[in-house]
Motif scaffolding. Sequence first.
Motif, PDB file in Angstrom:
ATOM      1  N   TYR A 297       0.833  -1.205   0.000  1.00 31.70           N
ATOM      2  CA  TYR A 297       0.000   0.000   0.000  1.00 31.70           C
ATOM      3  C   TYR A 297       0.870   1.258   0.000  1.00 31.70           C
ATOM      4  O   TYR A 297       0.563   2.245  -0.662  1.00 31.70           O
ATOM      5  N   PRO A 307      -4.069   2.853  -4.558  1.00 31.84           N
ATOM      6  CA  PRO A 307      -4.537   1.540  -4.107  1.00 31.84           C
ATOM      7  C   PRO A 307      -5.846   1.674  -3.323  1.00 31.84           C
ATOM      8  O   PRO A 307      -6.041   2.625  -2.576  1.00 31.84           O
ATOM      9  N   VAL A 329      -9.739  -6.469  -6.719  1.00 28.79           N
ATOM     10  CA  VAL A 329      -8.476  -7.207  -6.661  1.00 28.79           C
ATOM     11  C   VAL A 329      -8.202  -7.938  -7.974  1.00 28.79           C
ATOM     12  O   VAL A 329      -7.065  -7.946  -8.474  1.00 28.79           O
ATOM     13  N   MET A 335      -3.500  -4.306  -7.270  1.00 25.99           N
ATOM     14  CA  MET A 335      -4.225  -4.896  -6.158  1.00 25.99           C
ATOM     15  C   MET A 335      -4.112  -6.427  -6.173  1.00 25.99           C
ATOM     16  O   MET A 335      -4.117  -7.070  -5.125  1.00 25.99           O
ATOM     17  N   TRP A 338      -0.873  -7.099  -4.637  1.00 26.05           N
ATOM     18  CA  TRP A 338      -1.047  -6.919  -3.197  1.00 26.05           C
ATOM     19  C   TRP A 338      -1.686  -8.158  -2.573  1.00 26.05           C
ATOM     20  O   TRP A 338      -1.250  -8.623  -1.511  1.00 26.05           O
TER      21      TRP A 338
END
Length: 425
Positions: A297, A307, A329, A335, A338
């Motif tokens: 992030y 984000p 996502v 994302m 992530w």
Amino acid sequence: IVEHGSVVSFVGEGGTVFVGAVDGEPHPDLGRMPLYPQFVAAIFRVAGKETLAAVTAVQALISSFTPVAIGLIGGAFSRRWIMPAALLGCFWPAFVVYASLVLTDSIFVDCFTWGLCFCTWALRGRRCLSLLFAAGIAFGLAFLTRPVLMFFPFLLVPVLSCLLVTGQRMSWFRAVGLALVPALIMVVAVSPRLISSYANYGSAVVTTQAGIHALELIYPCLRNDRSCDRTSQTRRAFEMIASRRALLTEQEKQNPVIIHSITRDVAAHLFKEVPLSILALQFADGALRSVVQTMLYEVGDQLNLNPRYFSSVQGATLSDRTAKFVGIVFTDPFMFLWAVTQSVILLVLPMQFFGMFLGVRSAAQRPMAIFLVLTAGYFLVINLSFGNPKYGLPLNPAEIIFLVAGAFSLFDYFRRRSEGEWKRE
């Protein structure tokens, strides 16, 4: 010139941060610790002003020695852990990311990790004095980088004393004497700061960050655990500060130490109003965030990738918000990265706790394991409800060691099992 709230600060040629205060003349700014500005100023003098690329290059060079310290910490537990721990330190995402940012975090964690390294080896009982002296220098440099270590000696002395007595069968007199060595060096390191503060502002303080940090970051999160709305939660606090400032003279209003004292007192007053149940809940939430959240992030914010946070997703129900977040996502490449990284962190977390359990259970490794657990716990306590990967960075060396401990234990278990089955065949 750097804007810091309503105060304009500037860095002098020697790296000292100044602020106009008290009598209108420049005085040292106590909101920042001195080492990092001096570090940046030294690079500017050599490479030219505003060469931030040179700063990150030197930071990366210094940070390249941190995996060595992590490997040596692993070596204090077992020689087999040296290379795996060092390699993990080389590729640990948080170390890589923060080494590239012009912030105090990288230099702080570099110095702090070497302090941990010297202490873990001292707990083995050999060359304790020289190792703890070196630990004091490393912790002192870390202290001069970030003020978060201002209470660390109060943990360091009793913990080292107890572990030296129980682990090495030292006398209490010798153990306490040795434990005082790094703590005293930390005090000596910050003494010029205290003298300067007293000479310029009439009171010896390490930093003026503590009160404002509590009011702007920690207290709002305690009072509003969902969105941490700083604006609404801090309004009352600053109204209380304004009423107390109104009683000061014009010269006192310009003294940052007096303002800090007022801010600290208001923060203490407001903290007493927080119910223990909320305090415990938010402490657990902040600790969890520091331990398990990925730093991606932070990367997304730095690269302006915007984000998406789960808290920002709108929906009628929790399941509706969850479905929308999952959709984000799988459609946003950043994302998705992530999510993969976060999943890996969650998968290795049980192994880290398993490694921690094994270290505490082992008589030979117990002093070092307890030391790493308690020093990591110090940062969880000092940050209270405000938890994120940035403030959890000092936990990473312990996380790496316990991950290696858990992984080696499982590896040895399956190896013995496979060898046993081969022999039966």
